[in-house]
Design a protein around this motif. Structure first.
Motif, PDB file in Angstrom:
ATOM      1  N   SER A 123       2.640   9.128  -6.335  1.00  0.00           N
ATOM      2  CA  SER A 123       2.928   9.404  -4.930  1.00  0.00           C
ATOM      3  C   SER A 123       1.767   8.978  -4.051  1.00  0.00           C
ATOM      4  O   SER A 123       0.616   9.349  -4.300  1.00  0.00           O
ATOM      5  CB  SER A 123       3.230  10.887  -4.734  1.00  0.00           C
ATOM      6  OG  SER A 123       3.514  11.115  -3.371  1.00  0.00           O
ATOM      7  N   SER A 124       2.089   8.196  -3.051  1.00  0.00           N
ATOM      8  CA  SER A 124       1.087   7.756  -2.083  1.00  0.00           C
ATOM      9  C   SER A 124       1.177   8.664  -0.869  1.00  0.00           C
ATOM     10  O   SER A 124       2.236   8.770  -0.249  1.00  0.00           O
ATOM     11  CB  SER A 124       1.369   6.312  -1.673  1.00  0.00           C
ATOM     12  OG  SER A 124       0.546   5.932  -0.586  1.00  0.00           O
ATOM     13  N   ILE A 125       0.064   9.328  -0.559  1.00  0.00           N
ATOM     14  CA  ILE A 125       0.046  10.178   0.629  1.00  0.00           C
ATOM     15  C   ILE A 125      -0.160   9.264   1.828  1.00  0.00           C
ATOM     16  O   ILE A 125      -1.258   8.751   2.051  1.00  0.00           O
ATOM     17  CB  ILE A 125      -1.066  11.257   0.514  1.00  0.00           C
ATOM     18  CG1 ILE A 125      -0.825  12.117  -0.740  1.00  0.00           C
ATOM     19  CG2 ILE A 125      -1.110  12.119   1.773  1.00  0.00           C
ATOM     20  CD1 ILE A 125       0.542  12.782  -0.811  1.00  0.00           C
TER      21      ILE A 125
ATOM     22  N   GLU B  32       0.869   5.714   4.023  1.00  0.00           N
ATOM     23  CA  GLU B  32       0.978   4.283   3.671  1.00  0.00           C
ATOM     24  C   GLU B  32      -0.409   3.779   3.295  1.00  0.00           C
ATOM     25  O   GLU B  32      -1.340   3.893   4.075  1.00  0.00           O
ATOM     26  CB  GLU B  32       1.493   3.487   4.880  1.00  0.00           C
ATOM     27  CG  GLU B  32       2.918   3.811   5.277  1.00  0.00           C
ATOM     28  CD  GLU B  32       3.959   3.143   4.382  1.00  0.00           C
ATOM     29  OE1 GLU B  32       3.706   2.035   3.890  1.00  0.00           O
ATOM     30  OE2 GLU B  32       5.028   3.754   4.173  1.00  0.00           O
ATOM     31  N   LYS B  33      -0.551   3.259   2.107  1.00  0.00           N
ATOM     32  CA  LYS B  33      -1.830   2.695   1.675  1.00  0.00           C
ATOM     33  C   LYS B  33      -1.571   1.294   1.148  1.00  0.00           C
ATOM     34  O   LYS B  33      -0.424   0.889   0.945  1.00  0.00           O
ATOM     35  CB  LYS B  33      -2.444   3.582   0.596  1.00  0.00           C
ATOM     36  CG  LYS B  33      -2.769   4.979   1.127  1.00  0.00           C
ATOM     37  CD  LYS B  33      -3.442   5.876   0.120  1.00  0.00           C
ATOM     38  CE  LYS B  33      -3.811   7.187   0.804  1.00  0.00           C
ATOM     39  NZ  LYS B  33      -4.408   8.160  -0.113  1.00  0.00           N
ATOM     40  N   ASP B  34      -2.666   0.553   0.867  1.00  0.00           N
ATOM     41  CA  ASP B  34      -2.497  -0.837   0.404  1.00  0.00           C
ATOM     42  C   ASP B  34      -1.652  -0.902  -0.861  1.00  0.00           C
ATOM     43  O   ASP B  34      -0.813  -1.802  -1.007  1.00  0.00           O
ATOM     44  CB  ASP B  34      -3.866  -1.481   0.148  1.00  0.00           C
ATOM     45  CG  ASP B  34      -4.633  -1.680   1.443  1.00  0.00           C
ATOM     46  OD1 ASP B  34      -3.994  -1.700   2.515  1.00  0.00           O
ATOM     47  OD2 ASP B  34      -5.876  -1.792   1.384  1.00  0.00           O
TER      48      ASP B  34
ATOM     49  N   LEU C 191      -9.152  12.822 -16.209  1.00  0.00           N
ATOM     50  CA  LEU C 191      -8.138  13.672 -15.578  1.00  0.00           C
ATOM     51  C   LEU C 191      -8.672  14.174 -14.256  1.00  0.00           C
ATOM     52  O   LEU C 191      -9.878  14.138 -14.005  1.00  0.00           O
ATOM     53  CB  LEU C 191      -7.867  14.905 -16.465  1.00  0.00           C
ATOM     54  CG  LEU C 191      -7.650  14.655 -17.950  1.00  0.00           C
ATOM     55  CD1 LEU C 191      -7.688  15.972 -18.707  1.00  0.00           C
ATOM     56  CD2 LEU C 191      -6.321  13.956 -18.157  1.00  0.00           C
ATOM     57  N   ARG C 192      -7.775  14.702 -13.439  1.00  0.00           N
ATOM     58  CA  ARG C 192      -8.198  15.312 -12.185  1.00  0.00           C
ATOM     59  C   ARG C 192      -7.993  16.812 -12.285  1.00  0.00           C
ATOM     60  O   ARG C 192      -6.894  17.281 -12.645  1.00  0.00           O
ATOM     61  CB  ARG C 192      -7.357  14.732 -11.037  1.00  0.00           C
ATOM     62  CG  ARG C 192      -7.945  14.967  -9.695  1.00  0.00           C
ATOM     63  CD  ARG C 192      -9.286  14.297  -9.535  1.00  0.00           C
ATOM     64  NE  ARG C 192      -9.762  14.442  -8.190  1.00  0.00           N
ATOM     65  CZ  ARG C 192     -11.020  14.273  -7.824  1.00  0.00           C
ATOM     66  NH1 ARG C 192     -11.953  13.950  -8.705  1.00  0.00           N
ATOM     67  NH2 ARG C 192     -11.373  14.410  -6.562  1.00  0.00           N
ATOM     68  N   LEU C 193      -9.049  17.570 -11.993  1.00  0.00           N
ATOM     69  CA  LEU C 193      -8.921  19.027 -11.859  1.00  0.00           C
ATOM     70  C   LEU C 193      -9.012  19.314 -10.368  1.00  0.00           C
ATOM     71  O   LEU C 193      -8.826  18.416  -9.563  1.00  0.00           O
ATOM     72  CB  LEU C 193     -10.020  19.717 -12.661  1.00  0.00           C
ATOM     73  CG  LEU C 193      -9.987  19.421 -14.168  1.00  0.00           C
ATOM     74  CD1 LEU C 193     -11.167  20.056 -14.877  1.00  0.00           C
ATOM     75  CD2 LEU C 193      -8.680  19.895 -14.776  1.00  0.00           C
TER      76      LEU C 193
HETATM   77  C1  LIG Z   1      -9.226  10.573  -8.638  1.00  0.00           C
HETATM   78  C2  LIG Z   1      -8.469  10.210  -7.400  1.00  0.00           C
HETATM   79  C3  LIG Z   1      -7.114  10.452  -7.333  1.00  0.00           C
HETATM   80  C4  LIG Z   1      -6.385  10.111  -6.180  1.00  0.00           C
HETATM   81  N1  LIG Z   1      -5.056  10.356  -6.141  1.00  0.00           N
HETATM   82  C5  LIG Z   1      -4.335   9.982  -5.055  1.00  0.00           C
HETATM   83  C6  LIG Z   1      -2.923  10.187  -5.014  1.00  0.00           C
HETATM   84  O1  LIG Z   1      -2.310  10.660  -5.967  1.00  0.00           O
HETATM   85  N2  LIG Z   1      -2.258   9.784  -3.891  1.00  0.00           N
HETATM   86  C7  LIG Z   1      -2.898   9.209  -2.835  1.00  0.00           C
HETATM   87  O2  LIG Z   1      -2.245   8.865  -1.845  1.00  0.00           O
HETATM   88  N3  LIG Z   1      -4.237   9.000  -2.845  1.00  0.00           N
HETATM   89  C8  LIG Z   1      -4.959   9.360  -3.939  1.00  0.00           C
HETATM   90  N4  LIG Z   1      -6.298   9.135  -3.974  1.00  0.00           N
HETATM   91  C9  LIG Z   1      -6.930   8.437  -2.855  1.00  0.00           C
HETATM   92  C10 LIG Z   1      -6.712   6.922  -2.958  1.00  0.00           C
HETATM   93  O3  LIG Z   1      -7.162   6.419  -4.209  1.00  0.00           O
HETATM   94  C11 LIG Z   1      -7.489   6.253  -1.826  1.00  0.00           C
HETATM   95  O4  LIG Z   1      -6.886   6.603  -0.590  1.00  0.00           O
HETATM   96  C12 LIG Z   1      -7.565   4.747  -1.958  1.00  0.00           C
HETATM   97  O5  LIG Z   1      -8.446   4.235  -0.991  1.00  0.00           O
HETATM   98  C13 LIG Z   1      -6.218   4.084  -1.799  1.00  0.00           C
HETATM   99  O6  LIG Z   1      -6.424   2.717  -1.981  1.00  0.00           O
HETATM  100  P1  LIG Z   1      -5.379   1.615  -1.529  1.00  0.00           P
HETATM  101  O7  LIG Z   1      -5.295   1.671  -0.008  1.00  0.00           O
HETATM  102  O8  LIG Z   1      -6.029   0.354  -2.029  1.00  0.00           O
HETATM  103  O9  LIG Z   1      -4.079   1.927  -2.174  1.00  0.00           O
HETATM  104  C14 LIG Z   1      -7.056   9.494  -5.082  1.00  0.00           C
HETATM  105  C15 LIG Z   1      -8.437   9.251  -5.154  1.00  0.00           C
HETATM  106  C16 LIG Z   1      -9.133   9.605  -6.295  1.00  0.00           C
HETATM  107  C17 LIG Z   1     -10.615   9.313  -6.359  1.00  0.00           C
END
Ligand SMILES: Cc1cc2nc3c(=O)[nH]c(=O)nc-3n(C[C@H](O)[C@H](O)[C@H](O)COP(=O)(O)O)c2cc1C
Length: 207
Positions: A69-71, A73-75, A182-184
């Motif tokens: 799941s992307s929180i 809009e991300k790349d 893992l993530r805690l």
């Molecule tokens: C361990 C870890 C887990 C993450 N999990 C998520 C996630 O599940 N969903 C999300 O939207 N961002 C998550 N993030 C944040 C994204 O990795 C971060 O916003 C990243 O810059 C997105 O890159 P992008 O724009 O290249 O997709 C996480 C970051 C870390 C360090």
């Protein structure tokens, strides 16, 4: 302590009444441990992208489907929508620093493999590259994106799997050898041990 005593002393929380950062803290402390999908994608113009996603799970095993799941809009999400492909790399502890760095927000025109210092390797079925240093990779094709709350649930069908021989033991992947990060709630975690046969529940048939 009995169940009713626990309930009496516990906190009753309406998530809608919590400030956003507190709710994030709480919910990410309760859904633990979370495996981390280290997702590699390509933009339409061919730019490589890499980022960690801990909102990640298995959805079906035949044929195998996973979800991240992307929180917002991300790349990663933009690339997946555009190319309909991605790779989930499994990062072990030796890759923790680079995995963590790949979570920083880089401008979309930067190659995140180069920025964090990992080697792109060609995938077998999809065009998105995999991380050569990772010991396992799941190549995926996009099935659907569902908006849910502030998330966008990306469902992918796993169309190819690659696993290094070094993590196989006795015909199956040994979790201790795979050693995934893992993530805690506030920290990263590692797998410590499997239950012993004595700790395990009695065997029964799962449906
Ligand atoms: C361990 C870890 C887990 C993450 N999990 C998520 C996630 O599940 N969903 C999300 O939207 N961002 C998550 N993030 C944040 C994204 O990795 C971060 O916003 C990243 O810059 C997105 O890159 P992008 O724009 O290249 O997709 C996480 C970051 C870390 C360090």
């Amino acid at each position: 302590m009995t169940v009713s005593q626990t309930l009496a002393t516990g906190r009753e929380i309406n998530p809608d009444a919590l400030p956003k950062p507190d709710l994030y803290q709480l919910i990410t402390s309760l859904v633990v441990p979370r495996p981390i999908a280290w997702v590699s994608t390509l933009s339409l113009s061919g730019r490589r992208n890499l980022a960690p996603y801990s909102y990640f799970s298995l959805v079906a095993d035949h044929p195998p489907h996973i979800a991240v799941s992307s929180i917002g809009e991300k790349d990663t999400l933009r690339n997946i929508r555009a190319t309909r492909e991605f790779v989930v790399n499994v990062a072990d502890r030796s890759l923790l620093d680079v995995l963590d760095r790949s979570g920083s927000s880089f401008p979309p025109d930067l190659d995140e493999f180069v920025e964090v210092g990992v080697t792109p390797a060609p995938s077998s079925v999809v065009r998105a590259p995999r991380v050569a240093e990772a010991k396992a990779h799941m190549e995926c094709r996009l099935v659907d994106v569902h908006p849910v709350g502030n998330g966008n649930l990306v469902i992918g069908r796993v169309v190819h799997i690659h696993v290094e021989p070094s993590v196989w033991d006795d015909g199956r992947v040994d979790s201790a050898l795979l050693d995934p990060v893992l993530r805690l709630s506030r920290r990263y975690g590692r797998l410590s041990a499997e239950m012993t046969p004595e700790e395990e529940p009695a065997p029964h048939v799962y449906t």
